[in-house]
Every structure is written in C-alpha cells, then in structure tokens.
Design a protein around this motif. Structure first.
Motif, PDB file in Angstrom:
ATOM      1  N   GLY A 321       0.819  -1.209   0.000  1.00  0.00           N
ATOM      2  CA  GLY A 321       0.000   0.000   0.000  1.00  0.00           C
ATOM      3  C   GLY A 321       0.853   1.260   0.000  1.00  0.00           C
ATOM      4  N   LEU A 322       1.933   1.260   0.788  1.00  0.00           N
ATOM      5  CA  LEU A 322       2.820   2.420   0.847  1.00  0.00           C
ATOM      6  C   LEU A 322       3.523   2.621  -0.489  1.00  0.00           C
ATOM      7  CD1 LEU A 322       4.181   4.669   2.480  1.00  0.00           C
ATOM      8  CD2 LEU A 322       5.900   2.979   3.203  1.00  0.00           C
ATOM      9  N   TYR A 324       2.440   1.748  -3.448  1.00  0.00           N
ATOM     10  CA  TYR A 324       1.489   2.266  -4.428  1.00  0.00           C
ATOM     11  C   TYR A 324       1.177   3.743  -4.191  1.00  0.00           C
ATOM     12  CZ  TYR A 324       0.269  -1.649  -7.379  1.00  0.00           C
ATOM     13  OH  TYR A 324       0.309  -2.628  -8.330  1.00  0.00           O
ATOM     14  N   LEU A 325       1.119   4.138  -2.947  1.00  0.00           N
ATOM     15  CA  LEU A 325       0.862   5.542  -2.636  1.00  0.00           C
ATOM     16  C   LEU A 325       1.984   6.429  -3.180  1.00  0.00           C
ATOM     17  CD1 LEU A 325      -0.759   7.766  -1.207  1.00  0.00           C
ATOM     18  CD2 LEU A 325       0.547   7.240   0.877  1.00  0.00           C
ATOM     19  N   ILE A 326       3.231   6.028  -2.936  1.00  0.00           N
ATOM     20  CA  ILE A 326       4.383   6.792  -3.400  1.00  0.00           C
ATOM     21  C   ILE A 326       4.413   6.849  -4.927  1.00  0.00           C
ATOM     22  CG2 ILE A 326       6.910   6.808  -3.532  1.00  0.00           C
ATOM     23  CD1 ILE A 326       6.847   5.529  -0.686  1.00  0.00           C
ATOM     24  N   ALA A 327       4.176   5.691  -5.571  1.00  0.00           N
ATOM     25  CA  ALA A 327       4.210   5.628  -7.030  1.00  0.00           C
ATOM     26  C   ALA A 327       3.055   6.410  -7.642  1.00  0.00           C
ATOM     27  CB  ALA A 327       4.161   4.167  -7.484  1.00  0.00           C
ATOM     28  N   TRP A 328       1.885   6.293  -7.036  1.00  0.00           N
ATOM     29  CA  TRP A 328       0.693   6.966  -7.565  1.00  0.00           C
ATOM     30  C   TRP A 328       0.841   8.485  -7.526  1.00  0.00           C
ATOM     31  CZ3 TRP A 328      -4.333   3.818  -6.675  1.00  0.00           C
ATOM     32  CH2 TRP A 328      -5.249   4.097  -7.720  1.00  0.00           C
ATOM     33  N   ILE A 329       1.471   8.984  -6.472  1.00  0.00           N
ATOM     34  CA  ILE A 329       1.701  10.434  -6.382  1.00  0.00           C
ATOM     35  C   ILE A 329       2.613  10.884  -7.514  1.00  0.00           C
ATOM     36  CG2 ILE A 329       2.799  12.239  -5.004  1.00  0.00           C
ATOM     37  CD1 ILE A 329       1.835  10.752  -2.507  1.00  0.00           C
ATOM     38  N   ALA A 330       3.703  10.136  -7.737  1.00  0.00           N
ATOM     39  CA  ALA A 330       4.650  10.491  -8.798  1.00  0.00           C
ATOM     40  C   ALA A 330       3.972  10.503 -10.159  1.00  0.00           C
ATOM     41  CB  ALA A 330       5.824   9.519  -8.806  1.00  0.00           C
ATOM     42  N   VAL A 331       3.212   9.459 -10.447  1.00  0.00           N
ATOM     43  CA  VAL A 331       2.548   9.352 -11.747  1.00  0.00           C
ATOM     44  C   VAL A 331       1.387  10.336 -11.846  1.00  0.00           C
ATOM     45  CG1 VAL A 331       1.235   7.817 -13.268  1.00  0.00           C
ATOM     46  CG2 VAL A 331       3.257   6.962 -12.067  1.00  0.00           C
ATOM     47  N   GLY A 332       0.626  10.466 -10.770  1.00  0.00           N
ATOM     48  CA  GLY A 332      -0.546  11.335 -10.797  1.00  0.00           C
ATOM     49  C   GLY A 332      -0.207  12.798 -11.013  1.00  0.00           C
ATOM     50  N   VAL A 333       0.774  13.305 -10.274  1.00  0.00           N
ATOM     51  CA  VAL A 333       1.174  14.703 -10.435  1.00  0.00           C
ATOM     52  C   VAL A 333       1.776  14.920 -11.819  1.00  0.00           C
ATOM     53  CG1 VAL A 333       2.665  16.541  -9.568  1.00  0.00           C
ATOM     54  CG2 VAL A 333       1.529  14.992  -7.964  1.00  0.00           C
ATOM     55  N   ARG A 337       0.518  17.375 -15.021  1.00  0.00           N
ATOM     56  CA  ARG A 337       1.379  18.345 -15.689  1.00  0.00           C
ATOM     57  C   ARG A 337       1.418  18.127 -17.207  1.00  0.00           C
ATOM     58  NH1 ARG A 337       6.602  19.826 -12.149  1.00  0.00           N
ATOM     59  NH2 ARG A 337       5.994  21.844 -12.965  1.00  0.00           N
ATOM     60  N   LEU A 338       1.266  16.884 -17.616  1.00  0.00           N
ATOM     61  CA  LEU A 338       1.337  16.568 -19.041  1.00  0.00           C
ATOM     62  C   LEU A 338      -0.049  16.394 -19.676  1.00  0.00           C
ATOM     63  CD1 LEU A 338       4.386  14.116 -19.031  1.00  0.00           C
ATOM     64  CD2 LEU A 338       4.347  16.544 -19.655  1.00  0.00           C
ATOM     65  N   GLN A 339      -1.084  16.873 -18.994  1.00  0.00           N
ATOM     66  CA  GLN A 339      -2.445  16.846 -19.529  1.00  0.00           C
ATOM     67  C   GLN A 339      -2.944  15.432 -19.803  1.00  0.00           C
ATOM     68  OE1 GLN A 339      -4.050  19.993 -19.986  1.00  0.00           O
ATOM     69  NE2 GLN A 339      -2.200  20.742 -18.966  1.00  0.00           N
ATOM     70  N   GLU A 340      -2.529  14.472 -18.967  1.00  0.00           N
ATOM     71  CA  GLU A 340      -2.931  13.074 -19.147  1.00  0.00           C
ATOM     72  C   GLU A 340      -3.586  12.544 -17.872  1.00  0.00           C
ATOM     73  OE1 GLU A 340      -2.740  11.957 -22.031  1.00  0.00           O
ATOM     74  OE2 GLU A 340      -0.942  12.622 -23.067  1.00  0.00           O
ATOM     75  N   LYS A 341      -4.410  13.363 -17.247  1.00  0.00           N
ATOM     76  CA  LYS A 341      -4.956  13.038 -15.925  1.00  0.00           C
ATOM     77  C   LYS A 341      -5.733  11.726 -15.894  1.00  0.00           C
ATOM     78  CE  LYS A 341      -6.822  17.141 -15.714  1.00  0.00           C
ATOM     79  NZ  LYS A 341      -7.625  18.302 -15.259  1.00  0.00           N
ATOM     80  N   ASP A 342      -6.448  11.420 -16.982  1.00  0.00           N
ATOM     81  CA  ASP A 342      -7.259  10.203 -16.965  1.00  0.00           C
ATOM     82  C   ASP A 342      -6.406   8.943 -16.876  1.00  0.00           C
ATOM     83  OD1 ASP A 342      -6.426  10.986 -19.612  1.00  0.00           O
ATOM     84  OD2 ASP A 342      -7.689   9.388 -20.407  1.00  0.00           O
ATOM     85  N   CYS A 343      -5.151   9.013 -17.351  1.00  0.00           N
ATOM     86  CA  CYS A 343      -4.268   7.843 -17.285  1.00  0.00           C
ATOM     87  C   CYS A 343      -3.897   7.515 -15.840  1.00  0.00           C
ATOM     88  CB  CYS A 343      -2.992   8.092 -18.088  1.00  0.00           C
ATOM     89  SG  CYS A 343      -3.250   8.245 -19.872  1.00  0.00           S
ATOM     90  N   ALA A 344      -3.881   8.522 -14.978  1.00  0.00           N
ATOM     91  CA  ALA A 344      -3.469   8.311 -13.590  1.00  0.00           C
ATOM     92  C   ALA A 344      -4.507   7.555 -12.786  1.00  0.00           C
ATOM     93  CB  ALA A 344      -3.164   9.647 -12.929  1.00  0.00           C
ATOM     94  N   TRP A 345      -5.788   7.718 -13.145  1.00  0.00           N
ATOM     95  CA  TRP A 345      -6.836   7.060 -12.370  1.00  0.00           C
ATOM     96  C   TRP A 345      -6.692   5.549 -12.374  1.00  0.00           C
ATOM     97  CZ3 TRP A 345      -9.107   9.898  -9.011  1.00  0.00           C
ATOM     98  CH2 TRP A 345      -9.371  11.242  -9.281  1.00  0.00           C
ATOM     99  N   PHE A 346      -6.225   4.996 -13.471  1.00  0.00           N
ATOM    100  CA  PHE A 346      -6.104   3.545 -13.600  1.00  0.00           C
ATOM    101  C   PHE A 346      -4.643   3.112 -13.532  1.00  0.00           C
ATOM    102  CE2 PHE A 346      -9.924   4.887 -15.868  1.00  0.00           C
ATOM    103  CZ  PHE A 346     -10.895   4.104 -15.245  1.00  0.00           C
ATOM    104  N   PHE A 347      -3.853   3.874 -12.769  1.00  0.00           N
ATOM    105  CA  PHE A 347      -2.421   3.609 -12.699  1.00  0.00           C
ATOM    106  C   PHE A 347      -2.072   2.158 -12.357  1.00  0.00           C
ATOM    107  CE2 PHE A 347       1.073   3.295  -9.533  1.00  0.00           C
ATOM    108  CZ  PHE A 347       2.128   3.286 -10.435  1.00  0.00           C
ATOM    109  N   PRO A 348      -2.643   1.537 -11.328  1.00  0.00           N
ATOM    110  CA  PRO A 348      -2.238   0.160 -10.992  1.00  0.00           C
ATOM    111  C   PRO A 348      -2.418  -0.811 -12.159  1.00  0.00           C
ATOM    112  CG  PRO A 348      -3.493   1.117  -9.205  1.00  0.00           C
ATOM    113  CD  PRO A 348      -3.635   2.053 -10.368  1.00  0.00           C
ATOM    114  N   LEU A 349      -3.557  -0.706 -12.856  1.00  0.00           N
ATOM    115  CA  LEU A 349      -3.811  -1.608 -13.983  1.00  0.00           C
ATOM    116  C   LEU A 349      -2.915  -1.255 -15.168  1.00  0.00           C
ATOM    117  CD1 LEU A 349      -7.722  -1.855 -13.855  1.00  0.00           C
ATOM    118  CD2 LEU A 349      -6.043  -3.520 -13.044  1.00  0.00           C
TER     119      LEU A 349
END
Length: 374
Positions: A321-322, A324-333, A337-349
C-alpha cells in the motif's frame, strides 16, 4: 524459503520506491522548467529551422502544414524531407514550397547503402537547413498551440544545445488501447524528464526535439549508429546529451500531438522498434533502466507469492500500500502536468499491463529484429 522470499520482496520494493522518489524530480519541479534547468536562457529567440521527415504522409501534410505555418515566431523556416514516398507527398510539399518562402523541400532518392534509413533522410534535411537551431517533429504531429516553436526555442542558450519536449497523443474517448498508449508515452516522458533534471539525460522523442547544427556536426551526425534503422532521436540524444548541454520544456504550449496507433498489432510493432534501439544506449543508462524494470517485475511476482503463502502478509500488505501511494503520487502529479490526468486514475492496472507488455516485446525481439522505420 519464506523468510528469503520476504527479504527479496523488501529489497526489490525499496529499490522500486527509490526510483519513484527519483521521478518526483519531474513531478514537483518548478513550473518554469527552463529556469529550473538553465539560468541563462536566450532572450533573443534565435531563428529556427523546423525539420519534418515524411514518408507517404500526403494526407497528414495537407492538414498539418498550415498549423506549422501559423506558428507565432519571428523567424523560422520549415524543411520538409520527402523520404522516397510513393504517394503524393512530394506534390503536397511542392505546393506549399511554391506558395510560402518559409518552406523548403528536400527530396530523397533511396540509395543502396541507406535504403529505408530515416537517418540518411534527416541528415540531408539538416544540411539543407538555413539556421543553426533545429526543431524536429514528425509529419503526423501537430503543435498543440501556435506558440510551440517559441516555447521550445526558449530552452536554447549559449550553454544548452539540446531541448527535450513532450510529444503526446490525441485522446480517443472510450478507447482502452488509446489510454494504454498514452500512459506508456506519459511514463516514458516522466523517466527521461526526471533523468534530464537529475543531470543524466539519456533520450528524447523525435516528435518534439531540438538541437543545434553545431552539436550535430560535432557528433558526426548519426554516423555512429547509421546502420541501425531506428533511433534517430533517442540514440542521438544518448550519444550527445550531457548535464551541461541539455534542458527540457514541458508546459502545454510546447507540446506536439499526434494520432495514436489504432490496433494492438501496430502499436506492438512500433514499440518493438523503440525497445530494440535501447540496447545501444550507454551501458550506465541500460543498467539503470534494467534495474528499474526488474524491480517492477520482481515486486509484483514476490508480492503475489508472499500474499499467496500468507507469510507476514499483514506487513507485506502495508508495504504494498505504501509503495502504491508513493508511485501513484509520482505518476498522478506528472500526468496532471502533461495533460494526461485520466491515465493516472487507472495507474495500478496500466502499470501492470505495461510491465508484461514490455516483457512480451523483449521476448519478441530476441526471436527477430524489426528493421525499417516505416
């Protein structure tokens, strides 16, 4: 066996988390990235030669050339390279060249030594360029805004001779394939931008890349890898880029946008070419990239085995869980910034798919090698 598996899980997770913390360099870099990487930007905005290599791209050129000519920039030219096309590419280029003095046309006739080699065509285009500063894109790409040239040119200075940009893909609503392609593109950008900020630039994408003719000739162009069909962008950057001469621009106005592949087979073939080129990177870059991808794969495998065996599963679940939290923040932010917000929602998959997609590419490339650039 179980304790050793647990220790392996802890080690690979720690390594993987370190990489994601490293990607925070891009995720949380200053908004004006050029200031973060270079304090002496060129305020004069140098004349720019935009280089576009096209092979059988008549329809795309008809749509995209007007967008290039509409760029808000004081002095630029567009050098179109017709790489032995069999469609109407040459005629389309000729029409624009006759109607606008900023357009220059270069026709490439295949020779036996460089048959189907994009680097040969690009070399002729560079030689035909009127200006010292070059900005590269593809015929199927269109600038996101009329300030594309201006924003990319801001990266040049007396010290900075390579400018890395972002080449995104057009969003297709409801398409899983499109989201996967955009996620892979996003994640690749997160890596090469983070490495550049960290003083270790290793690649760029030809859809949005700039460098000087001085650097091109200093490196003897593509001669060190001229026989490798792909890699006119990342192999050149890998060869020529240093912490001193490279910068990056990633605000939206500097983006280029192109249409993504419409079938898994076409995308798979495209990525096979890209991955095959990576083996020619400097050994330090190959090592660092291999450690990251290995840590990803081993993280999933060891986590699955640990949870399946129920050994220390509570601790492992908390660590997962920790991580994924660290990775999700990196990918989500970064996605924001790169206008790809929808890709972050399904980051684990998306992440899981990409790991095994890359594994299948590595396996396919061991069997046979992709050759032509198009």
């Amino acid at each position: 066996m179980y304790p050793y598996l647990f220790y392996l899980f802890i080690i690979v997770t720690a390594v993987n988390v370190c990489y994601y913390f490293f990607f925070y360099r891009f995720a949380f870099a200053k908004a004006n990235t050029t200031k973060a990487l270079s304090k002496n930007l060129n305020p004069a905005l140098p004349p720019i030669s935009v280089i576009v290599c096209a092979k059988n791209e008549a329809e795309n050129l008809k749509k995209h050339i007007p967008k290039l000519l509409e760029q808000d920039y004081p002095e630029f030219q567009i050098v179109f390279i017709n790489d032995a096309s069999s469609d109407d590419t040459e005629e389309v280029m000729e029409q624009f060249a006759l109607s606008d003095k900023r357009v220059k046309q270069v026709n490439v006739v295949n020779v036996e030594a460089f048959w189907g080699n994009k680097k040969y065509a690009l070399t002729l285009g560079v030689k035909a360029a009127a200006y010292e500063h070059l900005l590269f894109t593809d015929a199927d790409c269109v600038p996101a805004t009329s300030n594309w040239i201006r924003e990319m040119a801001r990266g040049f200075s007396q010290e900075k001779e390579i400018v890395l940009g972002y080449g995104g893909y057009e969003k297709v609503k409801g398409s899983l394939l499109n989201q996967l392609i955009r996620y892979e593109t996003l994640f690749t950008a997160v890596q090469y931008f983070s490495y550049a900020i960290g003083g270790k630039p290793y690649m760029g994408v030809g859809r949005n890349l700039a460098y000087t003719t001085n650097l091109f000739y200093e490196q003897r162009g593509f001669i060190n890898h001229i026989k490798i069909r792909s890699g006119d962008d990342d192999l050149f950057v890998n060869q020529a880029a240093t912490s001193q001469n490279t910068t990056a621009i990633w605000n939206y106005e500097s983006f280029t946008i192109s249409k993504a592949k419409k079938s898994y087979r076409a995308w798979f073939t495209q990525k096979r070419r890209h991955v095959n080129v990576a083996k020619y990177y400097k050994w330090t870059d190959k090592f660092l990239l291999a450690i990251f991808y290995s840590s990803q794969l081993l993280f999933f495998l060891s986590a699955f085995l640990i949870l399946f065996t129920s050994f220390q599963w509570e601790i492992c679940l908390a660590i997962i869980g920790l991580r994924y939290l660290i990775a999700w923040i990196a990918v989500g932010v970064s996605a924001y910034r790169l206008q790809e917000k929808d890709c972050a929602w399904f980051f684990p998959l998306n992440e899981l798919f990409l790991i095994f997609f890359q594994l299948s590419i590595f396996s396919a490339n061991l069997i046979s090698k992709p050759n032509r650039w198009k």
